[in-house]
Every structure is written in structure tokens, then in C-alpha cells.
Design a protein around this motif. Sequence first.
Motif, PDB file in Angstrom:
ATOM      1  N   PHE A  16     -36.673 -19.763 -37.392  1.00  0.00           N
ATOM      2  CA  PHE A  16     -35.813 -19.020 -38.159  1.00  0.00           C
ATOM      3  C   PHE A  16     -35.886 -18.839 -39.648  1.00  0.00           C
ATOM      4  O   PHE A  16     -35.927 -17.657 -39.997  1.00  0.00           O
ATOM      5  N   SER A  17     -36.465 -19.762 -40.308  1.00  0.00           N
ATOM      6  CA  SER A  17     -37.004 -19.559 -41.619  1.00  0.00           C
ATOM      7  C   SER A  17     -38.159 -18.652 -41.773  1.00  0.00           C
ATOM      8  O   SER A  17     -38.257 -18.091 -42.542  1.00  0.00           O
ATOM      9  N   GLU A  18     -39.002 -18.941 -40.703  1.00  0.00           N
ATOM     10  CA  GLU A  18     -40.080 -17.918 -40.589  1.00  0.00           C
ATOM     11  C   GLU A  18     -39.830 -16.463 -40.392  1.00  0.00           C
ATOM     12  O   GLU A  18     -40.219 -15.720 -41.123  1.00  0.00           O
ATOM     13  N   LEU A  19     -38.765 -16.428 -39.569  1.00  0.00           N
ATOM     14  CA  LEU A  19     -38.229 -14.888 -39.362  1.00  0.00           C
ATOM     15  C   LEU A  19     -37.684 -14.361 -40.658  1.00  0.00           C
ATOM     16  O   LEU A  19     -37.710 -13.008 -40.802  1.00  0.00           O
ATOM     17  N   LEU A  20     -36.855 -14.997 -41.406  1.00  0.00           N
ATOM     18  CA  LEU A  20     -36.471 -14.613 -42.586  1.00  0.00           C
ATOM     19  C   LEU A  20     -37.351 -14.424 -43.801  1.00  0.00           C
ATOM     20  O   LEU A  20     -37.112 -13.687 -44.666  1.00  0.00           O
ATOM     21  N   GLY A  21     -38.422 -15.249 -43.567  1.00  0.00           N
ATOM     22  CA  GLY A  21     -39.661 -15.044 -44.830  1.00  0.00           C
ATOM     23  C   GLY A  21     -39.297 -15.935 -45.754  1.00  0.00           C
ATOM     24  O   GLY A  21     -39.569 -15.682 -47.003  1.00  0.00           O
ATOM     25  N   THR A  22     -38.484 -17.063 -45.483  1.00  0.00           N
ATOM     26  CA  THR A  22     -38.160 -18.125 -46.838  1.00  0.00           C
ATOM     27  C   THR A  22     -39.571 -18.614 -47.278  1.00  0.00           C
ATOM     28  O   THR A  22     -40.407 -19.135 -46.465  1.00  0.00           O
ATOM     29  N   ARG A  23     -39.384 -18.942 -48.608  1.00  0.00           N
ATOM     30  CA  ARG A  23     -40.422 -19.624 -49.508  1.00  0.00           C
ATOM     31  C   ARG A  23     -39.874 -20.939 -49.923  1.00  0.00           C
ATOM     32  O   ARG A  23     -38.718 -20.861 -50.617  1.00  0.00           O
ATOM     33  N   LEU A  24     -40.546 -21.918 -50.046  1.00  0.00           N
ATOM     34  CA  LEU A  24     -40.257 -23.172 -50.816  1.00  0.00           C
ATOM     35  C   LEU A  24     -40.975 -23.307 -51.972  1.00  0.00           C
ATOM     36  O   LEU A  24     -42.441 -23.254 -51.892  1.00  0.00           O
ATOM     37  N   THR A  25     -40.466 -22.973 -53.115  1.00  0.00           N
ATOM     38  CA  THR A  25     -41.312 -23.021 -54.340  1.00  0.00           C
ATOM     39  C   THR A  25     -41.281 -24.218 -55.162  1.00  0.00           C
ATOM     40  O   THR A  25     -42.243 -24.344 -56.131  1.00  0.00           O
ATOM     41  N   GLU A  26     -40.173 -25.057 -55.057  1.00  0.00           N
ATOM     42  CA  GLU A  26     -40.178 -26.425 -55.888  1.00  0.00           C
ATOM     43  C   GLU A  26     -39.776 -27.564 -54.743  1.00  0.00           C
ATOM     44  O   GLU A  26     -38.953 -27.207 -54.068  1.00  0.00           O
ATOM     45  N   PHE A  27     -40.485 -28.635 -54.912  1.00  0.00           N
ATOM     46  CA  PHE A  27     -40.152 -29.644 -54.081  1.00  0.00           C
ATOM     47  C   PHE A  27     -40.586 -30.913 -54.877  1.00  0.00           C
ATOM     48  O   PHE A  27     -41.503 -30.994 -55.250  1.00  0.00           O
ATOM     49  N   GLY A  28     -39.488 -31.984 -54.824  1.00  0.00           N
ATOM     50  CA  GLY A  28     -40.033 -33.164 -55.299  1.00  0.00           C
ATOM     51  C   GLY A  28     -38.892 -33.669 -56.567  1.00  0.00           C
ATOM     52  O   GLY A  28     -38.147 -32.965 -57.014  1.00  0.00           O
ATOM     53  N   ASP A  29     -38.839 -35.230 -56.750  1.00  0.00           N
ATOM     54  CA  ASP A  29     -37.886 -35.978 -57.936  1.00  0.00           C
ATOM     55  C   ASP A  29     -36.579 -35.339 -57.419  1.00  0.00           C
ATOM     56  O   ASP A  29     -35.773 -34.988 -58.230  1.00  0.00           O
ATOM     57  N   GLY A  30     -36.192 -35.561 -55.983  1.00  0.00           N
ATOM     58  CA  GLY A  30     -34.775 -35.335 -56.018  1.00  0.00           C
ATOM     59  C   GLY A  30     -34.476 -33.739 -55.900  1.00  0.00           C
ATOM     60  O   GLY A  30     -33.040 -33.555 -56.016  1.00  0.00           O
ATOM     61  N   GLY A  31     -35.308 -32.966 -55.843  1.00  0.00           N
ATOM     62  CA  GLY A  31     -34.838 -31.378 -55.903  1.00  0.00           C
ATOM     63  C   GLY A  31     -35.743 -30.502 -54.932  1.00  0.00           C
ATOM     64  O   GLY A  31     -36.844 -30.860 -54.839  1.00  0.00           O
ATOM     65  N   ALA A  32     -35.235 -29.415 -54.817  1.00  0.00           N
ATOM     66  CA  ALA A  32     -35.887 -28.232 -54.252  1.00  0.00           C
ATOM     67  C   ALA A  32     -35.507 -26.925 -54.380  1.00  0.00           C
ATOM     68  O   ALA A  32     -34.285 -26.804 -54.555  1.00  0.00           O
ATOM     69  N   THR A  33     -36.312 -26.060 -54.379  1.00  0.00           N
ATOM     70  CA  THR A  33     -35.956 -24.611 -54.650  1.00  0.00           C
ATOM     71  C   THR A  33     -36.480 -23.653 -53.609  1.00  0.00           C
ATOM     72  O   THR A  33     -37.602 -23.789 -53.371  1.00  0.00           O
ATOM     73  N   LEU A  34     -35.790 -22.861 -52.853  1.00  0.00           N
ATOM     74  CA  LEU A  34     -36.081 -22.090 -52.041  1.00  0.00           C
ATOM     75  C   LEU A  34     -36.037 -20.717 -52.325  1.00  0.00           C
ATOM     76  O   LEU A  34     -34.960 -20.326 -53.123  1.00  0.00           O
ATOM     77  N   GLU A  35     -36.639 -19.686 -52.012  1.00  0.00           N
ATOM     78  CA  GLU A  35     -36.412 -18.162 -52.097  1.00  0.00           C
ATOM     79  C   GLU A  35     -36.472 -17.520 -50.816  1.00  0.00           C
ATOM     80  O   GLU A  35     -37.114 -17.894 -50.036  1.00  0.00           O
ATOM     81  N   LEU A  36     -35.948 -16.400 -51.003  1.00  0.00           N
ATOM     82  CA  LEU A  36     -35.865 -15.262 -50.022  1.00  0.00           C
ATOM     83  C   LEU A  36     -35.867 -13.879 -50.429  1.00  0.00           C
ATOM     84  O   LEU A  36     -34.924 -13.737 -51.253  1.00  0.00           O
ATOM     85  N   ASP A  37     -36.415 -12.940 -50.256  1.00  0.00           N
ATOM     86  CA  ASP A  37     -36.470 -11.755 -50.547  1.00  0.00           C
ATOM     87  C   ASP A  37     -35.439 -10.802 -49.761  1.00  0.00           C
ATOM     88  O   ASP A  37     -35.196 -11.048 -48.677  1.00  0.00           O
ATOM     89  N   VAL A  38     -34.469 -10.077 -50.525  1.00  0.00           N
ATOM     90  CA  VAL A  38     -33.210  -9.441 -50.032  1.00  0.00           C
ATOM     91  C   VAL A  38     -34.052  -8.150 -49.401  1.00  0.00           C
ATOM     92  O   VAL A  38     -34.713  -7.424 -49.966  1.00  0.00           O
ATOM     93  N   ARG A  39     -33.618  -7.937 -48.100  1.00  0.00           N
ATOM     94  CA  ARG A  39     -34.064  -6.871 -47.243  1.00  0.00           C
ATOM     95  C   ARG A  39     -32.710  -6.169 -46.569  1.00  0.00           C
ATOM     96  O   ARG A  39     -31.759  -6.793 -46.495  1.00  0.00           O
ATOM     97  N   ASP A  40     -32.668  -4.954 -46.171  1.00  0.00           N
ATOM     98  CA  ASP A  40     -31.621  -4.188 -45.465  1.00  0.00           C
ATOM     99  C   ASP A  40     -31.016  -5.212 -44.270  1.00  0.00           C
ATOM    100  O   ASP A  40     -29.819  -5.130 -44.086  1.00  0.00           O
ATOM    101  N   GLU A  41     -31.973  -5.775 -43.847  1.00  0.00           N
ATOM    102  CA  GLU A  41     -31.275  -6.453 -42.260  1.00  0.00           C
ATOM    103  C   GLU A  41     -30.702  -7.768 -42.843  1.00  0.00           C
ATOM    104  O   GLU A  41     -30.082  -8.253 -42.069  1.00  0.00           O
ATOM    105  N   LEU A  42     -30.562  -8.077 -44.037  1.00  0.00           N
ATOM    106  CA  LEU A  42     -29.770  -9.194 -44.540  1.00  0.00           C
ATOM    107  C   LEU A  42     -28.422  -8.725 -45.118  1.00  0.00           C
ATOM    108  O   LEU A  42     -27.528  -9.764 -45.530  1.00  0.00           O
ATOM    109  N   LEU A  43     -28.110  -7.600 -45.208  1.00  0.00           N
ATOM    110  CA  LEU A  43     -26.944  -7.072 -45.690  1.00  0.00           C
ATOM    111  C   LEU A  43     -25.823  -6.834 -44.668  1.00  0.00           C
ATOM    112  O   LEU A  43     -26.098  -6.624 -43.758  1.00  0.00           O
ATOM    113  N   GLN A  44     -24.579  -6.959 -45.401  1.00  0.00           N
ATOM    114  CA  GLN A  44     -23.342  -6.800 -44.527  1.00  0.00           C
ATOM    115  C   GLN A  44     -23.099  -5.272 -44.787  1.00  0.00           C
ATOM    116  O   GLN A  44     -23.890  -4.395 -45.390  1.00  0.00           O
TER     117      GLN A  44
END
Length: 135
Positions: A16-44
Motif C-alpha cells: 500500500f505504501s508503494e502504491l501511494l509513493g510514500t517516502r521515509l526521509t528521517e529515521f532514528g533516535d525515537g523519531g521518523a518522518t514520512l512524506e507523500l506527494d499530493v495528487r488528484d487520486e488522493l483528494l476528496q
Amino acid sequence: MADLEFARGTLKAQPFSELLGTRLTEFGDGGATLELDVRDELLQQNGFVHGGVLAYLADNALTFAAGAAAGTNVVTAGFTIEYLRPAVGVTLRARAGVVRAGRSRVVCRCDVLVLDAEGAETPCAAAQGTVSVLS
């Protein structure tokens, strides 16, 4: 503890994360940051990012943050999310950090931000969750 490349491999193993194109940009020291580009298929229907997409991103960020503190054998036990404002922008960013790490449970918080074309961040959701450490 796992490193960033190992954690990225874990994210890549989630279809599912691959389908959405999610990226893990930071990881470690008890933290994590994920990013995802907004595109039309993700809108309501009103042109905002669907709340389910924001919840998915928060859930994954919470669990990755817990994994950065407690190891890779973790699963979400539950979380709550508050939608602060409609998400309109080009990128979503979820930053999560550990509040408390125990032997069997890890409590984390997450801010979900939407970035505009210039990179300015606006909070759009806040989440808190509990992650179970599997034996």
C-alpha cells in the motif's frame, strides 16, 4: 535499532505504501518522518486530501517512530487523529516521535503537515498512538 536504509526497505515491503509513493526521509533516535506527494487520486470531492490518507500517513509515522526506539518487531495498537484544517498543497509530511517507550508498548505523537510549492509547512492533523512491541 534499525538504520534508515533498513527502515526504507521495510516501507518498500508494504504494497500500500508503494502504491501511494510514500517516502521515509528521517529515521532514528525515537523519531521518523514520512512524506507523500499530493495528487488528484488522493483528494476528496472538495479538493482536499482525503482524511484516510492523512490517517494512513500518521499511523505509519507513529509505528516507524516506535520502531526507531523499540526495534523493528512492532505493530500499531491504536491511535487517534484530530483533523486541524483541510490539507491543500503539494506534499504531505508526517513527523512522529516517541513520548515514552516501555518494554511492551510505545506511546508516540505525530504532526501531519501539508507543504505548499515553496515548502512552507501548515499543520493539518495531529495524532497520538500506542504501538505494541511483539515478542
